[in-house]
Design an enzyme around this catalytic site. Structure first.
Site, short mmCIF file in Angstrom:
data_model
loop_
_atom_site.label_atom_id
_atom_site.label_comp_id
_atom_site.label_asym_id
_atom_site.label_seq_id
_atom_site.Cartn_x
_atom_site.Cartn_y
_atom_site.Cartn_z
N HIS A 1 -2.16 -5.35 1.70
CA HIS A 1 -3.47 -6.20 1.44
C HIS A 1 -3.17 -7.49 1.01
CE1 HIS A 1 -7.35 -6.79 0.26
NE2 HIS A 1 -6.88 -7.26 -0.95
N TYR B 1 -12.34 -1.57 -3.80
CA TYR B 1 -12.78 -1.88 -2.48
C TYR B 1 -13.98 -1.85 -2.42
CZ TYR B 1 -8.37 -2.09 -0.02
OH TYR B 1 -6.98 -2.29 0.55
N GLU C 1 -9.48 -10.08 -7.79
CA GLU C 1 -8.36 -8.78 -7.53
C GLU C 1 -7.00 -9.28 -8.47
OE1 GLU C 1 -9.66 -7.98 -2.70
OE2 GLU C 1 -7.88 -9.13 -3.22
N LYS D 1 0.86 -1.35 -0.01
CA LYS D 1 0.14 0.08 0.02
C LYS D 1 0.80 1.25 -0.03
CE LYS D 1 -4.03 -1.99 2.37
NZ LYS D 1 -4.98 -2.02 3.59
N ASN E 1 -1.87 -0.03 6.96
CA ASN E 1 -1.66 -1.41 7.44
C ASN E 1 -0.59 -1.98 6.67
OD1 ASN E 1 -3.41 -2.05 5.79
ND2 ASN E 1 -4.65 -3.06 7.10
P1 CMP Z 1 -7.35 -4.49 3.81
O1 CMP Z 1 -6.87 -5.97 4.17
O2 CMP Z 1 -6.64 -3.89 2.50
O3 CMP Z 1 -8.87 -4.59 3.70
C1 CMP Z 1 -9.74 -3.49 3.80
C2 CMP Z 1 -8.98 -2.52 4.51
O4 CMP Z 1 -9.81 -1.54 5.25
C3 CMP Z 1 -8.30 -3.03 5.73
O5 CMP Z 1 -7.18 -3.63 5.09
C4 CMP Z 1 -7.84 -1.61 6.55
O6 CMP Z 1 -6.69 -1.25 6.24
C5 CMP Z 1 -9.08 -0.99 6.36
N1 CMP Z 1 -9.83 -0.60 7.48
C6 CMP Z 1 -10.20 0.39 8.19
N2 CMP Z 1 -10.96 0.20 9.21
C7 CMP Z 1 -11.23 -1.03 9.29
C8 CMP Z 1 -12.21 -1.65 10.10
N3 CMP Z 1 -12.63 -1.47 11.11
N4 CMP Z 1 -12.22 -3.10 9.85
C9 CMP Z 1 -11.58 -3.61 8.88
N5 CMP Z 1 -10.82 -2.88 7.85
C10 CMP Z 1 -10.72 -1.61 8.31
#
Ligand code: CMP
Length: 141
Positions: free
Chosen positions: A117, A51, A128, A11, A114
């Site tokens: 992904h 998303y 994806e 990311k 984070n």
């Molecule tokens: P990712 O695995 O990319 O999938 C969706 C993303 O939404 C997740 O990582 C997080 O970075 C983001 N996100 C933000 N808030 C939340 C939440 N409460 N629960 C899950 N994903 C979240």
């Protein structure tokens, strides 16, 4: 278990920190092959499409803003059990809860930033992967 493919995306936070190579090293040391890879700067509309599954969640707009805030590295990984093994290597979605040795423990800062992904199921992986790559860009080896 046969060889499986999963989708990975490094990311914008990790690209900004210049840790693409370090994350790739963790991926390879965990036994994955990177069989496709490209750097892409998504538009807001493309991020919203990627998303789409989260469109009713309160964090959707922030998530799409972040994803389109800079380049990402899109990847296809292959390995036995790639989908669930890559989720384990990523660690918990919230890096504050991620286990030692995981990508999010090493490079994630918060649930929003984070680091990377990974697809949550083989069906999601297919969707994806095809969002970013055509078959001529993927090299089973
Ligand atoms: P990712 O695995 O990319 O999938 C969706 C993303 O939404 C997740 O990582 C997080 O970075 C983001 N996100 C933000 N808030 C939340 C939440 N409460 N629960 C899950 N994903 C979240």
């Amino acid at each position: 278990m046969s060889i499986e493919r999963t989708f990975s995306m490094i990311k914008p936070d990790s690209v900004r920190k210049n840790v693409i190579g370090q994350i790739n090293s963790m991926i390879e040391k965990a036994g994955f092959k990177i069989i496709a890879q490209k750097m892409v700067h998504l538009t807001m509309r493309q991020a919203e499409h990627f998303y789409d599954i989260h469109k009713d969640r309160p964090f959707y707009s922030d998530l799409c803003n972040f994803l389109s805030s800079g380049p990402v590295v899109a990847q296809v990984l292959s390995k036995d059990n790639a989908v669930s093994d890559y989720r384990k290597l990523l660690g918990s979605t919230n890096p504050l809860e991620a286990e030692e040795g995981t990508i999010r423990k090493a490079y994630g800062e918060s649930i929003d930033y984070n680091a990377a992904h990974g697809s949550d199921s083989p069906e999601t992986a297919l969707r994806e992967i095809s969002f970013f790559f055509n078959n001529l860009e993927i090299f089973d080896r």
